[in-house]
Design a protein around this motif. Sequence first.
Motif, mmCIF file in Angstrom:
data_model
loop_
_atom_site.group_PDB
_atom_site.id
_atom_site.type_symbol
_atom_site.label_atom_id
_atom_site.label_comp_id
_atom_site.label_asym_id
_atom_site.label_seq_id
_atom_site.Cartn_x
_atom_site.Cartn_y
_atom_site.Cartn_z
ATOM 1 N N GLN A 217 9.567 4.642 8.200
ATOM 2 C CA GLN A 217 9.259 4.644 6.775
ATOM 3 C C GLN A 217 8.820 6.056 6.359
ATOM 4 O O GLN A 217 7.642 6.393 6.393
ATOM 5 C CB GLN A 217 8.152 3.615 6.475
ATOM 6 C CG GLN A 217 7.832 3.467 4.999
ATOM 7 C CD GLN A 217 9.069 3.322 4.142
ATOM 8 O OE1 GLN A 217 9.595 4.313 3.623
ATOM 9 N NE2 GLN A 217 9.548 2.091 3.993
ATOM 10 N N PRO A 218 9.764 6.906 5.988
ATOM 11 C CA PRO A 218 9.459 8.304 5.658
ATOM 12 C C PRO A 218 8.502 8.473 4.483
ATOM 13 O O PRO A 218 7.976 9.578 4.275
ATOM 14 C CB PRO A 218 10.837 8.897 5.340
ATOM 15 C CG PRO A 218 11.812 7.996 6.022
ATOM 16 C CD PRO A 218 11.211 6.636 5.959
ATOM 17 N N ALA A 219 8.264 7.416 3.709
ATOM 18 C CA ALA A 219 7.312 7.531 2.602
ATOM 19 C C ALA A 219 5.882 7.695 3.093
ATOM 20 O O ALA A 219 4.992 8.093 2.328
ATOM 21 C CB ALA A 219 7.405 6.298 1.697
ATOM 22 N N VAL A 220 5.631 7.400 4.378
ATOM 23 C CA VAL A 220 4.278 7.494 4.933
ATOM 24 C C VAL A 220 3.944 8.946 5.243
ATOM 25 O O VAL A 220 4.721 9.659 5.889
ATOM 26 C CB VAL A 220 4.146 6.620 6.193
ATOM 27 C CG1 VAL A 220 2.800 6.849 6.870
ATOM 28 C CG2 VAL A 220 4.312 5.150 5.831
ATOM 29 N N PRO B 9 5.646 11.432 -6.953
ATOM 30 C CA PRO B 9 5.851 12.138 -5.684
ATOM 31 C C PRO B 9 4.568 12.700 -5.079
ATOM 32 O O PRO B 9 4.528 12.967 -3.870
ATOM 33 C CB PRO B 9 6.817 13.274 -6.068
ATOM 34 C CG PRO B 9 7.505 12.790 -7.303
ATOM 35 C CD PRO B 9 6.478 11.980 -8.045
ATOM 36 N N ASP B 10 3.512 12.865 -5.883
ATOM 37 C CA ASP B 10 2.246 13.373 -5.366
ATOM 38 C C ASP B 10 1.419 12.291 -4.670
ATOM 39 O O ASP B 10 0.406 12.592 -4.022
ATOM 40 C CB ASP B 10 1.410 13.981 -6.494
ATOM 41 C CG ASP B 10 2.021 15.262 -7.032
ATOM 42 O OD1 ASP B 10 2.707 15.959 -6.252
ATOM 43 O OD2 ASP B 10 1.823 15.572 -8.223
ATOM 44 N N LEU B 11 1.818 11.023 -4.816
ATOM 45 C CA LEU B 11 1.111 9.928 -4.153
ATOM 46 C C LEU B 11 1.212 10.076 -2.636
ATOM 47 O O LEU B 11 2.286 10.324 -2.104
ATOM 48 C CB LEU B 11 1.707 8.585 -4.578
ATOM 49 C CG LEU B 11 1.225 7.343 -3.825
ATOM 50 C CD1 LEU B 11 -0.250 7.078 -4.102
ATOM 51 C CD2 LEU B 11 2.067 6.123 -4.192
ATOM 52 N N LYS B 12 0.097 9.929 -1.960
ATOM 53 C CA LYS B 12 0.066 9.973 -0.504
ATOM 54 C C LYS B 12 -0.188 8.568 0.032
ATOM 55 O O LYS B 12 -1.050 7.853 -0.469
ATOM 56 C CB LYS B 12 -1.022 10.930 0.001
ATOM 57 C CG LYS B 12 -0.892 12.350 -0.545
ATOM 58 C CD LYS B 12 0.472 12.955 -0.231
ATOM 59 C CE LYS B 12 0.624 14.359 -0.834
ATOM 60 N NZ LYS B 12 1.985 14.894 -0.658
ATOM 61 N N ALA C 131 3.870 7.257 15.781
ATOM 62 C CA ALA C 131 4.885 8.036 15.056
ATOM 63 C C ALA C 131 6.063 7.178 14.608
ATOM 64 O O ALA C 131 6.811 7.578 13.700
ATOM 65 C CB ALA C 131 5.372 9.186 15.933
ATOM 66 N N GLU C 132 6.248 6.012 15.220
ATOM 67 C CA GLU C 132 7.339 5.127 14.833
ATOM 68 C C GLU C 132 7.219 4.729 13.360
ATOM 69 O O GLU C 132 8.234 4.505 12.683
ATOM 70 C CB GLU C 132 7.334 3.880 15.723
ATOM 71 C CG GLU C 132 8.387 2.838 15.392
ATOM 72 C CD GLU C 132 9.814 3.300 15.693
ATOM 73 O OE1 GLU C 132 10.752 2.548 15.375
ATOM 74 O OE2 GLU C 132 9.987 4.401 16.264
ATOM 75 N N ILE C 133 5.988 4.655 12.846
ATOM 76 C CA ILE C 133 5.786 4.289 11.437
ATOM 77 C C ILE C 133 6.423 5.331 10.526
ATOM 78 O O ILE C 133 7.145 4.992 9.575
ATOM 79 C CB ILE C 133 4.277 4.139 11.125
ATOM 80 C CG1 ILE C 133 3.705 2.954 11.899
ATOM 81 C CG2 ILE C 133 4.045 3.968 9.624
ATOM 82 C CD1 ILE C 133 2.198 2.798 11.767
ATOM 83 N N LEU D 74 4.945 -1.475 3.119
ATOM 84 C CA LEU D 74 5.322 -0.090 2.838
ATOM 85 C C LEU D 74 6.583 -0.035 1.993
ATOM 86 O O LEU D 74 6.717 0.825 1.108
ATOM 87 C CB LEU D 74 5.524 0.670 4.157
ATOM 88 C CG LEU D 74 4.253 0.940 4.961
ATOM 89 C CD1 LEU D 74 4.608 1.484 6.346
ATOM 90 C CD2 LEU D 74 3.325 1.910 4.226
ATOM 91 N N GLY D 75 7.515 -0.958 2.244
ATOM 92 C CA GLY D 75 8.715 -1.019 1.413
ATOM 93 C C GLY D 75 8.385 -1.317 -0.037
ATOM 94 O O GLY D 75 9.006 -0.757 -0.957
#
Length: 440
Positions: free
Chosen positions: A97-100, A75-78, A91-93, A64-65
Motif C-alpha cells: 500500500q504505497p499510500a502509507v 497529497p499532504d496527508l500522511k 516493510a510489506e505494508i 488503508l484502501g
Amino acid sequence: MTAPKKLFIKTYGCQMNVYDSERMAESLGGQGYVETQNADEADMILLNTCHIREKAAEKVYSELGRLKPLKAANPDLKIGVAGCVAQAEGAEIIRRQPAVDLVVGPQSYHRLPEMEKHVRGGERALDTDFPEEDKFEKLRSRPRARRAPSAFLTVQEGCDKFCAFCVVPYTRGAEVSRPVARILDEARDLVDRGVCEITLLGQNVNAYHGSGPDGTEQTLAQLIWELNGVDGLERIRYTTSHPNDMHDDLIAAHAECGKLMPYLHLPVQSGSDRILKRMNRSHTAESYLQLIEKIRAARPDILMSGDFIVGFPEETEADFQATLDLIEAVNYGYAYSFKYSTRPGTPAAERPQVDPDEADERLQRIQALITRQQQDIQAAMVGRDLNVLVEKPGRHEGQMVGKSDYLHAVHIENCTATVGDLVPVRIVEAKRNSLAAILR
C-alpha cells in the motif's frame, strides 16, 4: 499564528492499544498536532493495529484502501500504521500500500516525532525494532489537561509463555516490566489531573517484576501496595493475568488491600487438560479450579472473569464439554469467548482444524451459558449497597453512569453527583448488560 495540525488515530484491539494510542497522540503533540475525531480533516492518520484476530492484516489493508481517496484529495496527508500488525508485516505494508508513509511497531512509538519529521520531508519511515532504550523514559511528559476519572497505566509488556495460538511474543517481544518509581510518578501525575481509578496493564500483568527503590525486583502485589499509598487514588485494578503467575502475595492483596477492587480477569481458555496441553498453557483445569478456590477463600465476594477459545484445533465434543463443566464450576460474572482463528506463524495454525460450523455451534452454546451466569450474578446485585465511580452523564435527564466495584455499568437515577465522584448507591434493577441504582 500557525494552525495546529490534526491527528486522527483509529485504535484496534486491547486496552494496551488504547493506552499506546494516548501516548502516541501525546508524543505528536510536541510536533504541533491536536487530535480530531474526523479523518476527513486530518493531516496525519494513524492506524494502531492488533494482530489477535483472524485476518487482522487483511482488515488493515482494507482500511488503508478506504483511506486512499483522502490521500488523493490531500497529497499532504500522511498515513501511518502502528501496533502489532505493523510489527508483523513491516516493510510489506509500504510495498502493498504505497499510500502509507510510516510504519512503527509497538516498542518503537517513542520515536514517532523523529519519524514524523522524515515523512514531512518526503521520506518513508519504518521502525519495527525492539530497541534497548526504555520507550516510556523517552516519551514526552503527559500533558496537563484534566483526564477522565479512570485511566489505564501500562506496567508490563511482552510475553514469555508462547501459547500455541498467540502472536504476542512475536509482536510485543519478551516480558519486560517498568521500574516502580516511574509507575508511581505517572500514577501521581494522573491523580493530580483528576484520575481516581487506575487499571494496571500488561500482556501478563501478574508476571510483573519491576525494579524497586532499592534495586531489587518487586512483584505486582508489592507494586499494588506502593500504589495503595498514593493520596487521591481510590481504586486499583489490573489486567490481563495468567494463572501460573497468580502468587500468594497477590491473592493476599485481594483480601487486605482496600483499594484493590474485587474483580479478577483470569483467562483459562479451555477446561480440557488435553487441549490446555496442546495450547501450551502449563496449567490444568484442576489446578485452575484450585486456584479459584484459594482466591475466593481470600476474597469471598470477588467477581471472576475469563477468556475461552472454542474450536481449538483437534477439540472434540468431550473437550468442549469439559470447558462447559469448568464454566459451571467457576460461575463467571463476565467472560469473553471466541472461535479459534489461525494466526500465521503460530504452532496451532498448522494443526487439523475443527469444522467451522461445529465451532460456530459450540460458540453459541458457550455464550448462552456465560450470558446466563452473568445475568444471574447481576440479578443477585439487586438490593445491595455498592460504590460507583461516576464517569459520564446518562441518556436521561438527571441520570449519571459509572462503574461499580465489580466493574458493572451502573445507571444512577436522579443523581446530583458529578463526573469523578465516588458515590454510595443501592442497586434497584438488573438490566441485560447493566444495573440501575439510586443514591443512598
